[in-house]
Design an enzyme around this catalytic site. Structure first.
Site, PDB file in Angstrom:
ATOM      1  N   ASN A 108       7.014  47.777  30.219  1.00 34.51           N
ATOM      2  CA  ASN A 108       8.425  48.169  30.231  1.00 34.51           C
ATOM      3  C   ASN A 108       8.572  49.674  30.044  1.00 34.51           C
ATOM      4  O   ASN A 108       7.748  50.318  29.413  1.00 34.51           O
ATOM      5  CB  ASN A 108       9.185  47.422  29.128  1.00 34.51           C
ATOM      6  N   ASP A 110      11.603  50.845  28.927  1.00 40.13           N
ATOM      7  CA  ASP A 110      12.917  50.920  28.284  1.00 40.13           C
ATOM      8  C   ASP A 110      12.910  51.474  26.867  1.00 40.13           C
ATOM      9  O   ASP A 110      13.959  51.591  26.245  1.00 40.13           O
ATOM     10  CB  ASP A 110      13.579  49.529  28.303  1.00 40.13           C
ATOM     11  N   HIS A 125       3.595  51.778  32.452  1.00 44.66           N
ATOM     12  CA  HIS A 125       4.502  52.182  33.533  1.00 44.66           C
ATOM     13  C   HIS A 125       5.446  53.312  33.113  1.00 44.66           C
ATOM     14  O   HIS A 125       6.457  53.561  33.770  1.00 44.66           O
ATOM     15  CB  HIS A 125       5.276  50.964  34.065  1.00 44.66           C
ATOM     16  N   CYS A 133       7.018  67.350  34.185  1.00 44.19           N
ATOM     17  CA  CYS A 133       7.178  68.468  35.114  1.00 44.19           C
ATOM     18  C   CYS A 133       6.379  68.191  36.393  1.00 44.19           C
ATOM     19  O   CYS A 133       5.216  67.788  36.336  1.00 44.19           O
ATOM     20  CB  CYS A 133       6.696  69.764  34.467  1.00 44.19           C
ATOM     21  N   CYS A 175       8.312  76.230  32.768  1.00 46.79           N
ATOM     22  CA  CYS A 175       7.561  76.934  33.814  1.00 46.79           C
ATOM     23  C   CYS A 175       8.437  77.216  35.037  1.00 46.79           C
ATOM     24  O   CYS A 175       8.007  77.859  35.988  1.00 46.79           O
ATOM     25  CB  CYS A 175       6.314  76.135  34.225  1.00 46.79           C
ATOM     26  N   THR A 211       5.745  38.230  31.012  1.00 43.14           N
ATOM     27  CA  THR A 211       5.324  38.921  32.236  1.00 43.14           C
ATOM     28  C   THR A 211       4.949  37.907  33.307  1.00 43.14           C
ATOM     29  O   THR A 211       4.396  36.852  33.009  1.00 43.14           O
ATOM     30  CB  THR A 211       4.153  39.905  31.976  1.00 43.14           C
ATOM     31  N   PRO A 237       9.622  31.552  29.253  1.00 42.69           N
ATOM     32  CA  PRO A 237      10.448  30.338  29.416  1.00 42.69           C
ATOM     33  C   PRO A 237      10.294  29.654  30.768  1.00 42.69           C
ATOM     34  O   PRO A 237      10.757  28.529  30.957  1.00 42.69           O
ATOM     35  CB  PRO A 237      11.879  30.873  29.272  1.00 42.69           C
TER      36      PRO A 237
HETATM   37  P1  NAD Z   1       8.737  40.422  36.124  1.00 40.14           P
HETATM   38  O1  NAD Z   1      10.176  40.716  36.400  1.00 40.14           O
HETATM   39  O2  NAD Z   1       7.801  40.321  37.253  1.00 40.14           O
HETATM   40  O3  NAD Z   1       8.634  39.057  35.316  1.00 40.14           O
HETATM   41  C1  NAD Z   1       9.428  38.802  34.195  1.00 40.14           C
HETATM   42  C2  NAD Z   1       8.869  37.604  33.480  1.00 40.14           C
HETATM   43  O4  NAD Z   1       9.634  37.421  32.287  1.00 40.14           O
HETATM   44  C3  NAD Z   1       8.977  36.287  34.277  1.00 40.14           C
HETATM   45  O5  NAD Z   1       7.744  35.617  34.217  1.00 40.14           O
HETATM   46  C4  NAD Z   1      10.065  35.514  33.527  1.00 40.14           C
HETATM   47  O6  NAD Z   1       9.850  34.118  33.577  1.00 40.14           O
HETATM   48  C5  NAD Z   1       9.912  36.054  32.132  1.00 40.14           C
HETATM   49  N1  NAD Z   1      11.111  35.968  31.297  1.00 40.14           N
HETATM   50  C6  NAD Z   1      12.425  35.951  31.662  1.00 40.14           C
HETATM   51  N2  NAD Z   1      13.204  35.891  30.567  1.00 40.14           N
HETATM   52  C7  NAD Z   1      12.391  35.873  29.489  1.00 40.14           C
HETATM   53  C8  NAD Z   1      12.593  35.818  28.077  1.00 40.14           C
HETATM   54  N3  NAD Z   1      13.819  35.775  27.542  1.00 40.14           N
HETATM   55  N4  NAD Z   1      11.497  35.800  27.264  1.00 40.14           N
HETATM   56  C9  NAD Z   1      10.249  35.845  27.778  1.00 40.14           C
HETATM   57  N5  NAD Z   1       9.987  35.905  29.109  1.00 40.14           N
HETATM   58  C10 NAD Z   1      11.052  35.916  29.941  1.00 40.14           C
HETATM   59  O7  NAD Z   1       8.272  41.487  35.044  1.00 40.14           O
HETATM   60  P2  NAD Z   1       6.860  42.147  34.783  1.00 40.14           P
HETATM   61  O8  NAD Z   1       5.793  41.131  34.826  1.00 40.14           O
HETATM   62  O9  NAD Z   1       7.015  42.974  33.568  1.00 40.14           O
HETATM   63  O10 NAD Z   1       6.633  43.107  36.042  1.00 40.14           O
HETATM   64  C11 NAD Z   1       7.690  43.867  36.567  1.00 40.14           C
HETATM   65  C12 NAD Z   1       7.564  45.377  36.475  1.00 40.14           C
HETATM   66  O11 NAD Z   1       8.883  45.880  36.474  1.00 40.14           O
HETATM   67  C13 NAD Z   1       6.997  45.868  35.200  1.00 40.14           C
HETATM   68  O12 NAD Z   1       5.789  46.406  35.507  1.00 40.14           O
HETATM   69  C14 NAD Z   1       7.961  46.943  34.658  1.00 40.14           C
HETATM   70  O13 NAD Z   1       7.417  48.222  34.874  1.00 40.14           O
HETATM   71  C15 NAD Z   1       9.162  46.876  35.506  1.00 40.14           C
HETATM   72  N6  NAD Z   1      10.407  46.502  34.817  1.00 40.14           N
HETATM   73  C16 NAD Z   1      10.666  46.977  33.569  1.00 40.14           C
HETATM   74  C17 NAD Z   1      11.823  46.587  32.898  1.00 40.14           C
HETATM   75  C18 NAD Z   1      12.068  47.127  31.518  1.00 40.14           C
HETATM   76  O14 NAD Z   1      11.627  48.230  31.188  1.00 40.14           O
HETATM   77  N7  NAD Z   1      12.750  46.367  30.645  1.00 40.14           N
HETATM   78  C19 NAD Z   1      12.730  45.704  33.504  1.00 40.14           C
HETATM   79  C20 NAD Z   1      12.446  45.241  34.814  1.00 40.14           C
HETATM   80  C21 NAD Z   1      11.265  45.649  35.442  1.00 40.14           C
HETATM   81 ZN    ZN Z   2       6.305  72.848  34.096  1.00 38.81          ZN
END
Ligand code: NAD
Ligand code: ZN
Length: 273
Positions: A108, A110, A125, A133, A175, A211, A237
């Site tokens: 994430n 965030d 990520h 920069c 810079c 994930t 879930p």
């Molecule tokens: P993904 O969107 O591919 O999968 C999300 C997973 O979370 C699913 O398997 C889903 O079933 C599960 N899920 C949904 N609600 C849930 C809950 N309440 N508790 C637990 N699990 C739950 O996400 P990913 O595998 O992290 O890959 C997506 C990429 O997208 C990541 O690499 C990330 O960089 C980016 N991303 C980041 C954010 C963030 O920063 N919050 C949000 C969206 C995507």
């Molecule tokens: Zn710089």
């Protein structure tokens, strides 16, 4: 109660861990109001990854159809402004304070693990609030408030939006070059890879949290852990992409399952005063 046996088994494993590592994905922040990528209604249902998933795509779409990019970025700003750590994030911070959790590897961007209180975090990520920069690679982290209020004034509160407004969101480095958010877009190099592999290869328990396990190389980390005999607990879930290497799978939201696990862990291993 649903999943009672799995929760108890997970708590037993967590309480006995010497080197617990959590590996989190977008699901862990779903209960903070940030949509995941691949769940129905998620970002990719509504926006084209070729347009908003790469830096080049965003700039070229901002020049050709600014309204689409304005909508995507405005929605992102509003979502992140509201997002606060949820009970799942707070449990990970508690486990770190109890000297049970060694680190969090997260996909994430965030910042919510930091905001919850964890200190040892590997962000494969990147982080939305850190700027990098384009010329000298210097990195600076802004506060969430500073970053989002500026983005809000350009994207939501101003009457018009063009490519030039997007460029105005890129601060200048000392810079003299422009900086961009230090997040990994499609096709870009993943960050903290050696450190994350090191964490995964030296843990004895890994929590896999929310994930889908389809984004590589991050998704290979649980297999490094399994390769050294670590026990694996997968909480999700909807799906269990690591079921073949998991000792316990819990079909539940992390914001529900993790507090229940912590409650049991505290009974087995009461926190020292
Ligand atoms: P993904 O969107 O591919 O999968 C999300 C997973 O979370 C699913 O398997 C889903 O079933 C599960 N899920 C949904 N609600 C849930 C809950 N309440 N508790 C637990 N699990 C739950 O996400 P990913 O595998 O992290 O890959 C997506 C990429 O997208 C990541 O690499 C990330 O960089 C980016 N991303 C980041 C954010 C963030 O920063 N919050 C949000 C969206 C995507
Ligand atoms: Zn710089």
């Amino acid at each position: 109660m649903a999943n009672e046996a799995e929760i108890l088994r997970a708590a037993d494993i967590v309480a006995g861990a010497k080197n617990l590592v959590a590996f989190s994905g977008a699901g862990v922040s779903a209960e903070s109001g940030i949509p995941t990528f691949r769940d129905p209604g998620g970002i990719w249902d509504r926006f084209d990854p070729d347009e908003v998933g790469t830096t080049g795509g965003i700039f070229s779409a901002a020049a050709k159809k600014p309204e689409v990019i304005r909508e995507f970025l405005s929605e992102t700003v509003e979502t992140f402004e509201k997002a606060q750590p949820n009970p799942g994030h707070f449990v990970l911070a508690d486990l770190e304070r109890m000297n049970i959790l060694r680190s969090v590897i997260t996909q994430n961007i965030d910042d919510l693990h930091f905001q919850a209180g964890n200190t040892r975090i590997f962000e494969v990520h990147g982080n939305l609030y850190r700027q990098r920069c384009l010329a000298c690679d210097k990195k600076t982290k802004l506060t969430k408030e500073a970053y989002l209020s500026q983005a809000r004034s350009v994207l939501i509160d101003s009457k018009e939006f063009e490519l030039i407004h997007l460029l105005s969101l890129m601060p200048l480095c000392e810079c003299g070059s422009s900086m961009r958010p230090d997040v990994v877009m499609f096709g870009e190099a993943v960050q903290a890879v050696p450190e994350s592999i090191q964490e995964a290869s030296t843990c004895d328990v890994m929590l896999i949290l929310g994930t889908s396990g389809v984004v590589y190389p991050a998704a290979s980390l649980p297999r490094y852990a399994r390769g050294v005999g670590a026990r694996i607990i997968d909480i999700n879930p909807r799906e269990h992409p690591f079921a073949d290497i998991s000792d316990v799978v819990i079909t539940e939201k992390t914001g529900v399952a993790l507090p229940r696990i912590l409650e049991q862990v505290k009974k087995i291993k009461p926190p020292s005063k």
